[in-house]
Design a protein around this motif. Structure first.
Motif, PDB file in Angstrom:
ATOM      1  N   MET A 155      15.462 -39.280  13.619  1.00  0.00           N
ATOM      2  CA  MET A 155      16.028 -39.542  14.759  1.00  0.00           C
ATOM      3  C   MET A 155      15.849 -40.953  15.055  1.00  0.00           C
ATOM      4  O   MET A 155      16.693 -41.611  15.883  1.00  0.00           O
ATOM      5  CB  MET A 155      15.231 -38.682  16.091  1.00  0.00           C
ATOM      6  CG  MET A 155      15.530 -37.231  15.948  1.00  0.00           C
ATOM      7  SD  MET A 155      17.241 -36.764  16.672  1.00  0.00           S
ATOM      8  CE  MET A 155      17.121 -35.080  16.715  1.00  0.00           C
ATOM      9  N   MET A 212      18.915 -42.721  14.078  1.00  0.00           N
ATOM     10  CA  MET A 212      20.101 -42.346  14.705  1.00  0.00           C
ATOM     11  C   MET A 212      20.055 -43.103  15.913  1.00  0.00           C
ATOM     12  O   MET A 212      20.896 -43.724  16.312  1.00  0.00           O
ATOM     13  CB  MET A 212      20.073 -40.962  15.010  1.00  0.00           C
ATOM     14  CG  MET A 212      21.392 -40.607  15.838  1.00  0.00           C
ATOM     15  SD  MET A 212      21.283 -38.698  16.405  1.00  0.00           S
ATOM     16  CE  MET A 212      20.096 -38.803  17.592  1.00  0.00           C
ATOM     17  N   TYR A 248      18.148 -36.642   4.872  1.00  0.00           N
ATOM     18  CA  TYR A 248      18.762 -36.343   6.157  1.00  0.00           C
ATOM     19  C   TYR A 248      18.933 -37.534   7.031  1.00  0.00           C
ATOM     20  O   TYR A 248      19.678 -37.306   8.017  1.00  0.00           O
ATOM     21  CB  TYR A 248      17.442 -35.616   6.978  1.00  0.00           C
ATOM     22  CG  TYR A 248      17.837 -34.070   6.833  1.00  0.00           C
ATOM     23  CD1 TYR A 248      18.556 -33.231   7.312  1.00  0.00           C
ATOM     24  CD2 TYR A 248      16.646 -33.406   5.702  1.00  0.00           C
ATOM     25  CE1 TYR A 248      18.614 -31.705   7.051  1.00  0.00           C
ATOM     26  CE2 TYR A 248      16.783 -31.949   5.480  1.00  0.00           C
ATOM     27  CZ  TYR A 248      17.680 -31.150   6.200  1.00  0.00           C
ATOM     28  OH  TYR A 248      17.775 -29.991   5.807  1.00  0.00           O
ATOM     29  N   PHE A 258      21.673 -38.398   9.987  1.00  0.00           N
ATOM     30  CA  PHE A 258      21.549 -38.651  11.135  1.00  0.00           C
ATOM     31  C   PHE A 258      22.065 -40.013  11.636  1.00  0.00           C
ATOM     32  O   PHE A 258      22.684 -40.241  12.614  1.00  0.00           O
ATOM     33  CB  PHE A 258      19.882 -38.987  11.291  1.00  0.00           C
ATOM     34  CG  PHE A 258      19.252 -37.651  11.808  1.00  0.00           C
ATOM     35  CD1 PHE A 258      19.397 -37.124  12.644  1.00  0.00           C
ATOM     36  CD2 PHE A 258      18.376 -37.293  10.706  1.00  0.00           C
ATOM     37  CE1 PHE A 258      18.765 -35.858  13.166  1.00  0.00           C
ATOM     38  CE2 PHE A 258      17.849 -35.846  11.038  1.00  0.00           C
ATOM     39  CZ  PHE A 258      18.008 -35.266  12.337  1.00  0.00           C
ATOM     40  N   ALA A 301      25.740 -39.349  12.435  1.00  0.00           N
ATOM     41  CA  ALA A 301      25.911 -38.761  13.548  1.00  0.00           C
ATOM     42  C   ALA A 301      25.625 -39.768  14.778  1.00  0.00           C
ATOM     43  O   ALA A 301      26.513 -39.809  15.645  1.00  0.00           O
ATOM     44  CB  ALA A 301      24.506 -37.820  13.988  1.00  0.00           C
ATOM     45  N   ALA A 323      25.053 -36.828  21.310  1.00  0.00           N
ATOM     46  CA  ALA A 323      24.085 -36.746  20.122  1.00  0.00           C
ATOM     47  C   ALA A 323      23.678 -35.435  20.001  1.00  0.00           C
ATOM     48  O   ALA A 323      23.356 -34.876  18.848  1.00  0.00           O
ATOM     49  CB  ALA A 323      23.113 -37.842  20.196  1.00  0.00           C
ATOM     50  N   THR A 349      23.962 -33.526  16.199  1.00  0.00           N
ATOM     51  CA  THR A 349      22.867 -33.550  15.480  1.00  0.00           C
ATOM     52  C   THR A 349      22.328 -31.943  15.278  1.00  0.00           C
ATOM     53  O   THR A 349      21.391 -31.834  14.321  1.00  0.00           O
ATOM     54  CB  THR A 349      21.463 -34.131  16.148  1.00  0.00           C
ATOM     55  OG1 THR A 349      21.377 -33.618  17.726  1.00  0.00           O
ATOM     56  CG2 THR A 349      21.762 -35.850  16.319  1.00  0.00           C
ATOM     57  N   ILE A 400      22.504 -30.742  11.874  1.00  0.00           N
ATOM     58  CA  ILE A 400      21.563 -31.356  11.126  1.00  0.00           C
ATOM     59  C   ILE A 400      20.209 -30.890  11.026  1.00  0.00           C
ATOM     60  O   ILE A 400      19.385 -30.702  10.068  1.00  0.00           O
ATOM     61  CB  ILE A 400      21.555 -32.802  11.098  1.00  0.00           C
ATOM     62  CG1 ILE A 400      23.058 -33.394  11.005  1.00  0.00           C
ATOM     63  CG2 ILE A 400      20.481 -33.657  10.343  1.00  0.00           C
ATOM     64  CD1 ILE A 400      23.255 -34.930  11.366  1.00  0.00           C
ATOM     65  N   THR A 401      19.712 -30.670  12.498  1.00  0.00           N
ATOM     66  CA  THR A 401      18.331 -30.311  12.797  1.00  0.00           C
ATOM     67  C   THR A 401      18.222 -28.797  12.440  1.00  0.00           C
ATOM     68  O   THR A 401      16.825 -28.455  12.270  1.00  0.00           O
ATOM     69  CB  THR A 401      17.971 -30.361  14.245  1.00  0.00           C
ATOM     70  OG1 THR A 401      18.754 -29.734  14.942  1.00  0.00           O
ATOM     71  CG2 THR A 401      18.136 -32.060  14.316  1.00  0.00           C
TER      72      THR A 401
END
Length: 433
Positions: A192, A195, A308, A312, A315, A326, A330, A333-334
């Motif tokens: 995060m 990102m 990952y 991020f 994204a 977002a 995301t 991905i999460t």
């Protein structure tokens, strides 16, 4: 390569020089320890309970010993009278035991101002059950002292592998869970962070200036590696702190144990406590192969993060003025990261199962799952070929996600005023422009 290094250096020094970095690095281990210790302290510090007891059966009179902060006072009075006045008399509750058959006990009532806690209810029930069991054994002609002498406790020593390493299932459980959970937090928090960094540079139009000097892929890689170096620095500091704390405790316990052994029986309790502490530390240090755990932890920390973080970053490059975009970008991905911690809960209880195998091989979950299996033994629980295959697939996955993220990033970082969907993001991956 020189331009990537400049970006890495900027990202690293900008974050390390902040006061928040030093505060988080030093306080986060204490915070995790507090999250485990403080709830236990609150659970065990339930306060004092002063319980008035009316025993019409005569079975329990004088046989309920104070325990777990609960103090019993037997009163020679009627329960119907006391239940309206026990609070004024200074009691927190009234326990009424009617006449009963010890083979079929029932109708025991506890009066209190509010709902009784599980701790108090459980403690009272255990005391009452113990007294009833003693009465039943006495009625059956069973000698309690002989029965206690017959009972015994067994402790199975686990020797694993050809080298017959002495292991501890409890230590493997704790180390595996802690290592997997830490990597899970790293993937979310630092991913995060990447990102948000990309989003800020895009929204502030800093990226437009930077891409005039460097390629978008170089910018993305520099940011990812720079933030990874920050996280790695924190974990290295934590490892040195843990090792230093362990050796300090070992050095402090040594002289105290020898002094306690030479003292009289008055210090036997302290001696036993010191011996138990030393035994625990020795078990933790010796039952886990740290020469395998620590390097693998660093590999899966870096591999999982790089796997990952590139996604991020991609994204973040697609988000425009509305930060709420977002969330939808995301979520895919999460989701695997959250799934990995769910799989972890099953794996630490069954590290040899099919779910454990596939969870440690698939790159989406292997950083969390594999590191949780390793404390159970290499090559016992985790053969070398499984570990090598897991590492190879994670490296291949990182290269694949980096290529894919780079394709999205090069266009998305300069894309403004248009909300990009997941379908359009996939098209960017395979576009020729």
């Amino acid at each position: 390569m020189n331009k990537i290094w400049i970006i890495i250096k900027r990202e690293y020094l900008t974050r390390v020089r902040k006061k928040s970095f030093l505060v988080v690095t030093l306080l986060l281990p204490l915070l995790f320890a507090g999250m485990m210790v403080v709830p236990a302290l609150f659970i065990n510090s339930g306060g004092e309970e002063k319980v008035a007891v009316v025993d019409d059966s005569g079975i329990f009179t004088g046989k309920l010993a104070d325990d777990d902060g609960i103090h019993y006072k037997f009163l020679d009075a009627k329960a119907d009278t006391l239940k309206n006045s026990y609070l004024e008399m200074g009691y927190t509750g009234l326990l009424h035991i009617p006449k009963m058959d010890i083979e079929r006990p029932s109708n025991i009532i506890y009066y209190s101002k509010g709902q009784v806690s599980l701790r108090v209810k459980g403690a009272m029930e255990r005391r009452l059950e113990n007294v009833l069991e003693d009465k039943r054994m006495e009625a059956a002609g069973i000698d309690k002292t002989k029965l206690e002498g017959i009972r015994t406790d067994l402790d199975i020593t686990n020797l694993s592998g050809k080298e017959e390493r002495k292991g501890s299932a409890g230590v493997a459980f704790i180390v595996g869970y802690a290592a997997g959970f830490i990597i899970y937090i790293v993937l979310l928090v630092f991913g995060m962070m990447v990102m948000r960094g990309v989003m800020e540079e895009k929204m502030n139009r800093i990226a437009e200036v930077m891409v005039s000097s460097v390629r978008p892929f170089q910018l993305m890689m520099g940011k990812i590696v720079g933030i990874a170096a920050v996280g790695l620095t924190q974990f290295l500091i934590w490892i040195f702190l843990i090792i230093g704390l362990y050796w300090m405790m070992a050095m402090m316990l040594g002289p105290e144990m020898m002094q306690a052994a030479a003292q009289s029986n008055a210090s036997s309790a302290n001696n036993a406590a010191a011996m138990e502490m030393a035994k625990t530390l020795t078990t933790v240090a010796g039952s886990v192969n740290w020469w395998v755990i620590v390097p693998c932890f660093l590999f899966y920390f870096l591999g999982g993060y790089l796997f990952y973080a590139s996604l991020f970053a991609a994204a973040g490059s697609l988000v425009n003025e509305d930060p709420n975009e977002a969330q939808s970008l995301t979520f895919p991905i999460t989701l695997p990261i959250i799934l990995s911690i769910v799989v972890l809960m099953s794996v630490i209880n069954n590290p040899n199962g099919t779910l454990a195998f596939w969870g440690s091989i698939i790159p989406l979950t292997s950083p969390v799952v594999m590191i949780a299996r390793l404390p159970y033994g290499v090559p016992g629980t985790v053969p070398y070929w499984e570990l090598a295959l897991s590492m190879a697939l994670l490296i291949a996955g990182f290269l694949g996600t980096t290529w894919m993220a780079g394709r999205i990033y090069r266009t998305g970082i300069l894309l403004y005023g248009k909300k990009v969907t997941l379908k359009e993001a996939v098209k960017l991956v395979f576009s020729k422009s």
